[in-house]
Motif scaffolding. Structure first.
Motif, short mmCIF file in Angstrom:
data_model
loop_
_atom_site.label_atom_id
_atom_site.label_comp_id
_atom_site.label_asym_id
_atom_site.label_seq_id
_atom_site.Cartn_x
_atom_site.Cartn_y
_atom_site.Cartn_z
N GLY A 164 -5.32 -6.23 2.74
CA GLY A 164 -4.83 -7.61 2.84
C GLY A 164 -5.91 -8.64 2.53
N ALA A 165 -7.14 -8.35 2.93
CA ALA A 165 -8.24 -9.29 2.68
C ALA A 165 -8.57 -9.37 1.19
N VAL A 166 -8.59 -8.22 0.53
CA VAL A 166 -8.88 -8.20 -0.90
C VAL A 166 -7.70 -8.79 -1.68
N ALA A 167 -6.48 -8.53 -1.21
CA ALA A 167 -5.30 -9.12 -1.85
C ALA A 167 -5.36 -10.65 -1.79
N ALA A 168 -5.86 -11.18 -0.66
CA ALA A 168 -5.97 -12.63 -0.51
C ALA A 168 -6.95 -13.21 -1.52
N MET A 169 -8.02 -12.47 -1.80
CA MET A 169 -8.99 -12.92 -2.80
C MET A 169 -8.35 -12.95 -4.19
#
Length: 258
Positions: A164-169
């Motif tokens: 989810g954190a990488v998707a947000a980037m």
């Protein structure tokens, strides 16, 4: 305890059956009871790193014996979803064996040249080069899919950035939000029900998280059991606008329902 006849079971893995590589007391007996009674069941996990074979071996080391076909990961659910959407399509995948194997097995071609989808999964080592490639492919028209929305994952040193954190980037760089297949999307539960030919009205979901396991179970129409052996404390339950069907100490309390 329950007001419905339960014929099939879905259960989360971490926090319900195992914790830090060790079986939670009562979990081996619960799974053995399911197998002895020949109840249809699946063990669900949002972790897309590992294949079912990897996870079967991990569970076996903790004393829980399950066949590979009783494990349903967000990677498998994602691959199934993509195969239903565009059969025999292509994808640029960021992930490990759990994701790439699942995509291969549904007949997908993995490519970095004009893919139908960019598929983001869990990996221990996110590459900035791979993320940049994903951004450019999405800007070029590829559809953006992610296996699960979890922003952090556990490690012995502490939390790690997760899918989810990488998707947000990637979302920030492209202006395109991903479609998440894993929990809390009830899509993952519906695909699990189809896999074991089960009906929502006679299936229960066991989980340790209100914001993924329980809410997705409710939205999929399942009986829900929240256990206190994972990430949710009893006091936390009252802070959510929805409630599980039942709150129990652990899966050990559910053996008699099988």
């Amino acid at each position: 305890m329950t007001h419905r006849k339960i014929e099939s079971w879905l259960t989360d893995m971490d926090g319900v059956l195992v914790r830090e590589g060790l079986a939670i007391p009562g979990a081996p007996e619960f799974v053995k009871a399911l197998r002895d009674a020949e109840r249809p069941f699946l063990i669900l996990t949002n972790n897309s790193i590992f294949t079912p074979r990897d996870l079967r071996a991990r569970l076996s080391r903790s004393g829980i014996e399950v066949p590979e076909e009783s494990i349903w990961t967000s990677a498998l659910a994602t691959a199934q979803f993509l195969s239903d959407q565009i059969p025999g399509g292509s994808a640029y995948a960021i992930g490990e064996a759990g994701l790439t194997t699942a995509l291969y097995e549904v007949g997908y071609t993995l490519t970095d040249s004009d893919p139908d989808y960019v598929v983001l999964g869990e990996t221990r080592t996110y590459s900035f080069e791979a993320v940049t490639k994903a951004v450019r492919l999405i800007q070029g028209g590829a559809r953006f899919i992610a296996t699960n929305p979890d922003t952090t994952g556990p490690s012995t040193e502490g939390p790690l950035p997760a899918t989810g954190a990488v998707a947000a980037m990637i979302q920030a760089a492209t202006g395109r939000s991903p479609y998440y297949v894993g929990k809390p999307n009830p899509m993952m539960f519906r695909s699990a029900l189809n896999r074991i030919d089960a009906h929502s009205e006679t299936t229960a979901m066991i989980g340790d998280r209100m914001d993924t396991d329980v809410v997705a179970g409710i939205e999929a129409g399942l009986e829900t059991f929240l256990v206190m052996t994972g990430s949710t404390a009893a006091a936390d339950v009252e802070t959510f606008p929805f409630r599980p069907s039942h709150v129990v100490d652990s899966v050990a309390d559910l053996v008699d329902l099988i």
